[in-house]
Write an enzyme that holds these catalytic residues in place. Sequence first.
Site, PDB file in Angstrom:
ATOM      1  N   LYS A   1     -11.858  -2.757  -4.436  1.00  0.00           N
ATOM      2  CA  LYS A   1     -12.703  -1.580  -4.652  1.00  0.00           C
ATOM      3  C   LYS A   1     -11.869  -0.305  -4.700  1.00  0.00           C
ATOM      4  O   LYS A   1     -12.324   0.724  -5.199  1.00  0.00           O
ATOM      5  CB  LYS A   1     -13.750  -1.458  -3.539  1.00  0.00           C
ATOM      6  CG  LYS A   1     -14.891  -2.452  -3.645  1.00  0.00           C
ATOM      7  CD  LYS A   1     -15.984  -2.181  -2.622  1.00  0.00           C
ATOM      8  CE  LYS A   1     -16.745  -0.924  -2.972  1.00  0.00           C
ATOM      9  NZ  LYS A   1     -17.908  -0.703  -2.077  1.00  0.00           N
TER      10      LYS A   1
ATOM     11  N   LYS B   1      -4.857  -8.452  -6.515  1.00  0.00           N
ATOM     12  CA  LYS B   1      -6.193  -8.871  -6.102  1.00  0.00           C
ATOM     13  C   LYS B   1      -7.257  -7.862  -6.548  1.00  0.00           C
ATOM     14  O   LYS B   1      -6.973  -6.672  -6.702  1.00  0.00           O
ATOM     15  CB  LYS B   1      -6.256  -9.069  -4.585  1.00  0.00           C
ATOM     16  CG  LYS B   1      -6.299  -7.802  -3.759  1.00  0.00           C
ATOM     17  CD  LYS B   1      -6.579  -8.142  -2.299  1.00  0.00           C
ATOM     18  CE  LYS B   1      -6.735  -6.871  -1.476  1.00  0.00           C
ATOM     19  NZ  LYS B   1      -7.125  -7.147  -0.080  1.00  0.00           N
TER      20      LYS B   1
ATOM     21  N   LYS C   1       0.821  -1.219   0.000  1.00  0.00           N
ATOM     22  CA  LYS C   1       0.000   0.000   0.000  1.00  0.00           C
ATOM     23  C   LYS C   1       0.851   1.263   0.000  1.00  0.00           C
ATOM     24  O   LYS C   1       0.534   2.237  -0.676  1.00  0.00           O
ATOM     25  CB  LYS C   1      -0.943  -0.001   1.207  1.00  0.00           C
ATOM     26  CG  LYS C   1      -2.172  -0.886   1.041  1.00  0.00           C
ATOM     27  CD  LYS C   1      -3.091  -0.762   2.240  1.00  0.00           C
ATOM     28  CE  LYS C   1      -4.320  -1.639   2.081  1.00  0.00           C
ATOM     29  NZ  LYS C   1      -5.209  -1.148   1.002  1.00  0.00           N
TER      30      LYS C   1
END
Length: 285
Positions: A152, A149, A66
């Site tokens: 959203k 993956k 991230k």
Amino acid sequence: AVLKAARTLKNNILETVAGFIATGLDHKKSIIFNQSSVSGHAELGWIFNCVSRVGWLNRMTQFKDKVGKDKEKASVGLYIYPNLMAADILLYKSTHVPVGADQKQHLELCRDIAQKFNSDFRKDLFPIPEPLIQENISRVMSLRDGTKKMSKSDESGYSRIDLKDSADEIVKKIKKAKSDSSSIPDNLITLKEKPEALNLITIYASLSDSSLDQALSEFKGKKYSILKNKLSEVLTDVICPVGKEIKKLLEDKNFLEKTLKEGTEKARVIAERNLKEIKNVVGFF
């Protein structure tokens, strides 16, 4: 921007509740609530911040993914979030946790924290939770990049199938899903070398209640357009009724808020009872 994010968060909470119910979770049997409404999560999370180790958190691959190269700019909350996840699980003394393969590392951290807490305070207070990973499809990947993956948070809406997508949107997204000009492989070894193809076949296998071998046998040697057409059909059959129910539930926000309120009251009783025992072991008044 912050105020807009707060409004979005509230809407997302209600949409998540609607999604749970629409996909079959019985709110009369299951306790549905939002984590922030039960303060015991944050309280136990802080206790676990004092039990967990920096070295453990430094190994968390999701944090690294991230933040990328901006590690120094990342928030402390993001860094220690796995400790809060452990609190979410152990506050209720959970013994089994349904997770995707990408969350297995966080559950392993949770197990480490439980074991260290029990060892430090010489009391078997927390069970060591076991993962429940669905056999056929433990991780759904992006339709645009089979190595990442499905999420959203991805900027491209074409990377994922949303539960509220219409049949036309599903067909369009699957049609645009990344593939190649060659035919579908005839063996699993070659298939696994093509992440996007593997992802499409895996999703199809799961939705059609077949094994990966059976799904591959059905499509081997065929063009990807044939697989995409069949995948669009099964996705539409599964997703569209759910999306219709979600939209219906979102029209009755009072019901969703009432469900959350009732769930919070039930969760708080369990959390406060367990937290009292935990604080007693730690030595808090």
